[in-house]
Design a protein around this motif. Sequence first.
Motif, PDB file in Angstrom:
ATOM      1  N   VAL A 210       0.890  -1.302   0.050  1.00  0.00           N
ATOM      2  CA  VAL A 210      -0.092  -0.114  -0.053  1.00  0.00           C
ATOM      3  C   VAL A 210       0.791   1.369  -0.098  1.00  0.00           C
ATOM      4  O   VAL A 210       0.483   2.353  -0.771  1.00  0.00           O
ATOM      5  N   ARG A 211       1.832   1.166   0.725  1.00  0.00           N
ATOM      6  CA  ARG A 211       2.729   2.429   0.950  1.00  0.00           C
ATOM      7  C   ARG A 211       3.884   2.632  -0.215  1.00  0.00           C
ATOM      8  O   ARG A 211       4.106   3.597  -0.759  1.00  0.00           O
ATOM      9  N   VAL A 212       4.298   1.549  -0.817  1.00  0.00           N
ATOM     10  CA  VAL A 212       5.299   1.509  -1.841  1.00  0.00           C
ATOM     11  C   VAL A 212       4.842   1.461  -3.299  1.00  0.00           C
ATOM     12  O   VAL A 212       5.361   2.421  -4.028  1.00  0.00           O
ATOM     13  N   THR A 213       3.533   1.007  -3.633  1.00  0.00           N
ATOM     14  CA  THR A 213       3.173   1.206  -4.846  1.00  0.00           C
ATOM     15  C   THR A 213       2.829   2.550  -5.513  1.00  0.00           C
ATOM     16  O   THR A 213       3.208   2.627  -6.587  1.00  0.00           O
ATOM     17  N   PRO A 214       2.197   3.466  -4.908  1.00  0.00           N
ATOM     18  CA  PRO A 214       2.026   4.602  -5.534  1.00  0.00           C
ATOM     19  C   PRO A 214       3.289   5.460  -5.753  1.00  0.00           C
ATOM     20  O   PRO A 214       3.271   5.921  -6.907  1.00  0.00           O
ATOM     21  N   HIS A 215       4.524   5.140  -5.312  1.00  0.00           N
ATOM     22  CA  HIS A 215       5.862   5.747  -5.729  1.00  0.00           C
ATOM     23  C   HIS A 215       6.255   5.184  -6.979  1.00  0.00           C
ATOM     24  O   HIS A 215       6.910   5.753  -7.855  1.00  0.00           O
ATOM     25  N   LEU A 216       6.231   3.797  -6.967  1.00  0.00           N
ATOM     26  CA  LEU A 216       6.482   3.154  -8.294  1.00  0.00           C
ATOM     27  C   LEU A 216       5.650   3.482  -9.524  1.00  0.00           C
ATOM     28  O   LEU A 216       6.262   3.571 -10.664  1.00  0.00           O
ATOM     29  N   GLU A 217       4.239   3.667  -9.266  1.00  0.00           N
ATOM     30  CA  GLU A 217       3.435   3.929 -10.111  1.00  0.00           C
ATOM     31  C   GLU A 217       3.917   5.386 -10.571  1.00  0.00           C
ATOM     32  O   GLU A 217       3.798   5.807 -12.153  1.00  0.00           O
ATOM     33  N   ARG A 218       4.261   6.353 -10.027  1.00  0.00           N
ATOM     34  CA  ARG A 218       4.643   7.655 -10.351  1.00  0.00           C
ATOM     35  C   ARG A 218       6.020   7.532 -10.897  1.00  0.00           C
ATOM     36  O   ARG A 218       5.954   8.496 -12.146  1.00  0.00           O
ATOM     37  N   LEU A 219       6.821   6.748 -10.747  1.00  0.00           N
ATOM     38  CA  LEU A 219       8.056   6.661 -11.406  1.00  0.00           C
ATOM     39  C   LEU A 219       7.827   5.881 -12.716  1.00  0.00           C
ATOM     40  O   LEU A 219       8.454   6.344 -13.918  1.00  0.00           O
ATOM     41  N   LYS A 220       6.937   5.011 -12.808  1.00  0.00           N
ATOM     42  CA  LYS A 220       6.713   4.465 -14.167  1.00  0.00           C
ATOM     43  C   LYS A 220       5.902   5.540 -15.019  1.00  0.00           C
ATOM     44  O   LYS A 220       6.123   5.284 -16.263  1.00  0.00           O
ATOM     45  N   ARG A 221       5.053   6.206 -14.722  1.00  0.00           N
ATOM     46  CA  ARG A 221       4.657   7.402 -15.291  1.00  0.00           C
ATOM     47  C   ARG A 221       5.395   8.361 -16.047  1.00  0.00           C
ATOM     48  O   ARG A 221       5.601   8.803 -17.178  1.00  0.00           O
ATOM     49  N   GLY A 222       6.491   8.312 -15.090  1.00  0.00           N
ATOM     50  CA  GLY A 222       7.746   9.327 -15.685  1.00  0.00           C
ATOM     51  C   GLY A 222       8.759   8.933 -16.451  1.00  0.00           C
ATOM     52  O   GLY A 222       9.371   9.392 -17.275  1.00  0.00           O
TER      53      GLY A 222
END
Length: 409
Positions: A132-144
């Motif tokens: 729950v805590r890590v996934t949002p940051h990886l998704e942001r990195l994937k978008r960028g």
Amino acid sequence: SRHRRIVIAPVPLTPPKSPFAFDLIAEAGRLRFLGHQQLLEIQERFREQGLPTIPLRTIQRLTDRFVLYHTATHLESLPRLREALEEFGGYVLVLDGTGAAGKMTLVLTDDDDSGGTGWVLLAAPIAEESVVRVTPHLERLKRGLGPPVTGISDQSAGLRDSFRGVFPGVYLLLCQFHVLRSIGESLAGKRYARFKSEVERSGVKRALRSLVQRLRRARGKCREARQTLMWVEEILAWEVETHGRTFPFVWSALEFYGRCEKVGGALEAVLHRPGRRANGSPYLQLEKALQRLRAPAKRGARLTRDLPALRERWGWFERTRRVLGYRNGPVPLSPKGTLSEEALERGRRRQDWLEGKIEEEVGEKSRSSVTWELHRLLRGVRRSCGSSREELFAPNVVAQVNGKQVVRH
């Protein structure tokens, strides 16, 4: 006639509703985070530059604002960062969580061991290493930045499950440093902690340091004084020769005890030679210092009992390190960045060899509780290496760099 040319400096850019310009905010952040200066030092530096005295609380707010602006600029620049990383064939994502539970920092970097940049791609505070805590940051990195070439992490289930969920189909390797650290800590266990405590409590290090200082001040020229000084310096050199390695990649107490044993054996051979010596002779002073490892009787017995067990465990740790191709040299400890297909296959064969040796060892029956404890620990090593077999020696991933094929991991 021509008008005289006048050059007028531009008005400094200033954030809305702020009396301080961006250049002052940038300077405060540079001094605080790159110059590692305290708030008082920054205040004095500004005063030397002709500025009025700025309150410390205001300087703290300037540095906080610098962090916010720096973070916003970084996030807005992810498309440019993506273009820069493509020149290196993409990025190898290293996931790491630092700090204690509740106050952790997730650090996502590009691996430099495999020919990357070593840049920090994203860092964010997290409460725990959970999906729950890590996934949002990886998704942001994937978008960028898009998906990585491959990923590397420790054995944290939260990090690994998050990576597989955001980047399905991308290889996720297991960090050998974290695997070995876990194995080393497990093999050392409470027995090594007790052994190290007994060595420290014996006072032998303090006695040897005092002796070496006296010998250096005395500048004795006789053979006995020179030999004693050489022996003591050899024992105390363990701190330098570890090259900055830390536990569990070096068991300092075991190394120190081994050097004391070696010198003690040579000293005993010399003292058994015929001839009389004064009570204050360098040889006898060294013998008295080393005897602290044998007294009192209870402590000496514990050291003597734990020593062979710890040496056997250290031997197993070294076998595991060599199997994984990890060089135990000067910092940083790291394996070779990339391996050829032949080297990968050789690594897998070494892993099979290690598992076979462990199987032989744990198959031997014994009534000794020390042996039972070792067998239990070795089964843990076998599980750790066996369950991560494909992640420790995964197939190479080839990327295009300047029109050439380069192995990134």
